[in-house]
Design a protein around this motif. Structure first.
Motif, PDB file in Angstrom:
ATOM      1  N   LEU A 287       1.180 -11.958   3.600  1.00  0.00           N
ATOM      2  CA  LEU A 287       0.656 -12.730   4.728  1.00  0.00           C
ATOM      3  C   LEU A 287       1.698 -12.742   5.831  1.00  0.00           C
ATOM      4  CD1 LEU A 287      -1.472 -14.575   5.995  1.00  0.00           C
ATOM      5  CD2 LEU A 287      -0.430 -16.500   4.785  1.00  0.00           C
ATOM      6  N   PHE A 288       1.334 -12.217   6.987  1.00  0.00           N
ATOM      7  CA  PHE A 288       2.253 -12.140   8.125  1.00  0.00           C
ATOM      8  C   PHE A 288       1.894 -13.234   9.122  1.00  0.00           C
ATOM      9  CE2 PHE A 288       3.928 -10.654  12.136  1.00  0.00           C
ATOM     10  CZ  PHE A 288       5.144 -10.085  11.790  1.00  0.00           C
ATOM     11  N   LEU A 289       2.835 -14.169   9.341  1.00  0.00           N
ATOM     12  CA  LEU A 289       2.598 -15.310  10.222  1.00  0.00           C
ATOM     13  C   LEU A 289       3.477 -15.215  11.460  1.00  0.00           C
ATOM     14  CD1 LEU A 289       2.683 -18.121   7.502  1.00  0.00           C
ATOM     15  CD2 LEU A 289       0.636 -17.051   8.480  1.00  0.00           C
ATOM     16  N   GLU A 290       2.863 -15.232  12.608  1.00  0.00           N
ATOM     17  CA  GLU A 290       3.606 -15.261  13.874  1.00  0.00           C
ATOM     18  C   GLU A 290       3.304 -16.566  14.602  1.00  0.00           C
ATOM     19  OE1 GLU A 290       4.781 -11.023  15.815  1.00  0.00           O
ATOM     20  OE2 GLU A 290       2.697 -11.634  16.088  1.00  0.00           O
ATOM     21  N   GLY A 291       4.232 -16.972  15.458  1.00  0.00           N
ATOM     22  CA  GLY A 291       4.032 -18.188  16.232  1.00  0.00           C
ATOM     23  C   GLY A 291       5.347 -18.709  16.759  1.00  0.00           C
TER      24      GLY A 291
ATOM     25  N   LYS B 242       5.368 -22.422  10.172  1.00  0.00           N
ATOM     26  CA  LYS B 242       5.166 -21.158   9.444  1.00  0.00           C
ATOM     27  C   LYS B 242       5.923 -21.165   8.109  1.00  0.00           C
ATOM     28  CE  LYS B 242       6.846 -18.636  12.776  1.00  0.00           C
ATOM     29  NZ  LYS B 242       7.224 -19.742  13.694  1.00  0.00           N
ATOM     30  N   THR B 243       7.190 -21.539   8.150  1.00  0.00           N
ATOM     31  CA  THR B 243       8.010 -21.555   6.940  1.00  0.00           C
ATOM     32  C   THR B 243       7.471 -22.575   5.939  1.00  0.00           C
ATOM     33  OG1 THR B 243       9.972 -20.873   8.178  1.00  0.00           O
ATOM     34  CG2 THR B 243      10.344 -21.944   6.055  1.00  0.00           C
ATOM     35  N   GLU B 244       6.977 -23.685   6.453  1.00  0.00           N
ATOM     36  CA  GLU B 244       6.473 -24.751   5.582  1.00  0.00           C
ATOM     37  C   GLU B 244       5.287 -24.281   4.751  1.00  0.00           C
ATOM     38  OE1 GLU B 244       6.875 -28.605   4.044  1.00  0.00           O
ATOM     39  OE2 GLU B 244       8.171 -27.428   5.385  1.00  0.00           O
ATOM     40  N   ILE B 245       4.524 -23.339   5.280  1.00  0.00           N
ATOM     41  CA  ILE B 245       3.373 -22.823   4.534  1.00  0.00           C
ATOM     42  C   ILE B 245       3.822 -22.206   3.213  1.00  0.00           C
ATOM     43  CG2 ILE B 245       1.568 -21.038   4.545  1.00  0.00           C
ATOM     44  CD1 ILE B 245       1.336 -21.543   7.591  1.00  0.00           C
TER      45      ILE B 245
ATOM     46  N   SER C  83       7.555 -14.627  11.739  1.00  0.00           N
ATOM     47  CA  SER C  83       8.207 -14.070  12.927  1.00  0.00           C
ATOM     48  C   SER C  83       7.995 -15.016  14.100  1.00  0.00           C
ATOM     49  CB  SER C  83       7.622 -12.693  13.255  1.00  0.00           C
ATOM     50  OG  SER C  83       8.041 -12.251  14.544  1.00  0.00           O
ATOM     51  N   ASN C  84       9.057 -15.237  14.875  1.00  0.00           N
ATOM     52  CA  ASN C  84       8.948 -16.043  16.096  1.00  0.00           C
ATOM     53  C   ASN C  84       8.627 -15.178  17.309  1.00  0.00           C
ATOM     54  OD1 ASN C  84       9.611 -18.367  14.652  1.00  0.00           O
ATOM     55  ND2 ASN C  84      11.793 -18.139  15.061  1.00  0.00           N
ATOM     56  N   ARG C  85       8.423 -13.885  17.049  1.00  0.00           N
ATOM     57  CA  ARG C  85       8.033 -12.904  18.066  1.00  0.00           C
ATOM     58  C   ARG C  85       9.078 -12.749  19.171  1.00  0.00           C
ATOM     59  NH1 ARG C  85       1.863 -12.198  20.451  1.00  0.00           N
ATOM     60  NH2 ARG C  85       1.955  -9.918  20.582  1.00  0.00           N
TER      61      ARG C  85
ATOM     62  N   TYR D 151      -2.890 -10.952   8.846  1.00  0.00           N
ATOM     63  CA  TYR D 151      -2.176 -11.532   9.992  1.00  0.00           C
ATOM     64  C   TYR D 151      -2.802 -12.855  10.424  1.00  0.00           C
ATOM     65  CZ  TYR D 151      -0.436 -12.041  14.770  1.00  0.00           C
ATOM     66  OH  TYR D 151       0.138 -12.519  15.911  1.00  0.00           O
ATOM     67  N   HIS D 152      -1.914 -13.767  10.834  1.00  0.00           N
ATOM     68  CA  HIS D 152      -2.409 -15.022  11.423  1.00  0.00           C
ATOM     69  C   HIS D 152      -1.388 -15.543  12.439  1.00  0.00           C
ATOM     70  CE1 HIS D 152      -4.860 -18.643  11.669  1.00  0.00           C
ATOM     71  NE2 HIS D 152      -3.752 -19.349  11.649  1.00  0.00           N
ATOM     72  N   TRP D 153      -1.896 -15.925  13.590  1.00  0.00           N
ATOM     73  CA  TRP D 153      -1.058 -16.557  14.616  1.00  0.00           C
ATOM     74  C   TRP D 153      -1.116 -18.068  14.406  1.00  0.00           C
ATOM     75  CZ3 TRP D 153       2.470 -15.417  18.288  1.00  0.00           C
ATOM     76  CH2 TRP D 153       2.767 -16.420  19.217  1.00  0.00           C
ATOM     77  N   VAL D 154       0.038 -18.670  14.121  1.00  0.00           N
ATOM     78  CA  VAL D 154       0.114 -20.116  13.912  1.00  0.00           C
ATOM     79  C   VAL D 154       0.412 -20.763  15.258  1.00  0.00           C
ATOM     80  CG1 VAL D 154       1.170 -21.994  12.611  1.00  0.00           C
ATOM     81  CG2 VAL D 154       0.967 -19.723  11.570  1.00  0.00           C
ATOM     82  N   ASP D 155      -0.567 -21.431  15.806  1.00  0.00           N
ATOM     83  CA  ASP D 155      -0.430 -22.022  17.140  1.00  0.00           C
ATOM     84  C   ASP D 155      -0.051 -23.496  17.038  1.00  0.00           C
ATOM     85  OD1 ASP D 155      -0.411 -22.105  19.863  1.00  0.00           O
ATOM     86  OD2 ASP D 155      -2.492 -21.464  20.119  1.00  0.00           O
TER      87      ASP D 155
END
Length: 293
Positions: free
Chosen positions: A28-32, A38-41, A168-170, A184-188
């Motif tokens: 699972l790739f999390l960006e935001g 993100k890390t807490e997930i 990733s913090n992009r 992929y998921h963008w965590v907003d």
């Protein structure tokens, strides 16, 4: 339900992609933005599944010896000296002794590939965007087959692949080849309703009035022209700090005194201290009053 039962308030899209990642066995790739959770997930996922959490914190210059494995050179030198003292001259035997598994220092990626009691661990590869492209290419190989090769020992292959969460913090773009192997998921930033639930869950000591004002203020603050908007982590820190100060609601002096909990750049703090903090509080109170009817 998996996240909610362990105190993580997610939206439907995040819950769905997490479910699919678990069922399909895909990373699972999390960006935001930094601080959105993100890390807490990965941490909550580890707790919910009862699996060990193995974290690889990425940084510039990260290499194989830090991420995968290295040899305990000091112990190897002692072994060589002892062999010399005992008169062992067989180089082949000495090499086999020195590069035995007992001298192997396992780093996070290798640890995650090995068997674990209770099931495969959760492997958190945190802030991948901080590394260089060379390490990213190496990681691509690891995630393709869930194996690494140690020249002196052979190939270590995972029988049960770990549950992989990459964040990733992009600050730079991650190569498409790696993203294609992941879901992929963008965590907003959360909307006001969800952030209110988060603060109620994580800072239960805060009064209801304070909680509503804190969330409304942070939501408004994110619409300001700031160098770095506060994340959910800062919202929780601020609510906790205000509770420690026995605040029951926001007032201009307290807001200005605690801006350093919310904002992490002097330029942003200075801008809000030029009267904007009080003005924003007045606007927030007016909006809350209008919402109550």
């Amino acid at each position: 339900m998996l996240l909610a039962d362990h105190g993580y308030v997610s939206d439907r899209a995040l819950a769905t992609v997490l479910f699919l990642a678990l069922r399909m066995g895909r990373p699972l790739f999390l960006e935001g933005e930094a601080g959105v959770g993100k890390t807490e997930i990965a941490k909550v996922l580890s707790q919910a599944l009862g699996r060990r959490l193995i974290r690889l914190q990425c940084y510039e210059g990260l290499d194989v010896s830090t991420a995968v494995y290295e040899w305990n050179y000091a112990a190897q030198m002692i072994e060589i000296r002892m062999a010399e003292a005992e008169g062992i001259a067989d180089r082949q035997r000495l090499a086999e002794d020195v590069f035995a598994e007992k001298f192997l220092v396992r780093r996070p990626l290798l640890e995650a590939l090995e068997p674990h009691e209770g099931g495969a661990p959760v492997l958190l590869i945190d802030e991948l965007d901080r590394t260089d492209e060379a390490f990213e290419a190496f990681l691509l190989e690891v995630l393709s087959d869930f194996q690494v090769t140690i020249p002196e020992l052979g190939t270590v292959r995972s029988e049960t692949p770990p549950i992989v969460v990459i964040t990733s913090n992009r600050t730079r773009e991650i190569h498409d080849a790696l993203k294609r192997r992941c879901l992929y998921h963008w965590v907003d930033y959360p909307d006001a309703k969800r952030e209110l639930r988060i603060v109620r869950s994580r800072v239960p000591g805060a009064s209801e009035a304070l909680t509503r004002e804190v969330v409304a203020y942070v939501q408004a603050l994110r619409r300001e022209d700031l160098f770095k908007s506060p994340g959910v982590a800062e919202t929780l820190d601020w609510a906790t700090a205000l509770t420690e100060l026995d605040a029951m609601s926001l007032d201009p002096a307290t807001v200005e005194d605690t801006l350093g909990v919310l904002l992490k750049y002097q330029e942003d703090v200075a801008r809000m201290q030029e009267g904007r903090a009080k003005q924003l509080l007045d606007e927030v109170r007016a909006d809350l009053k209008a919402a109550r009817g």
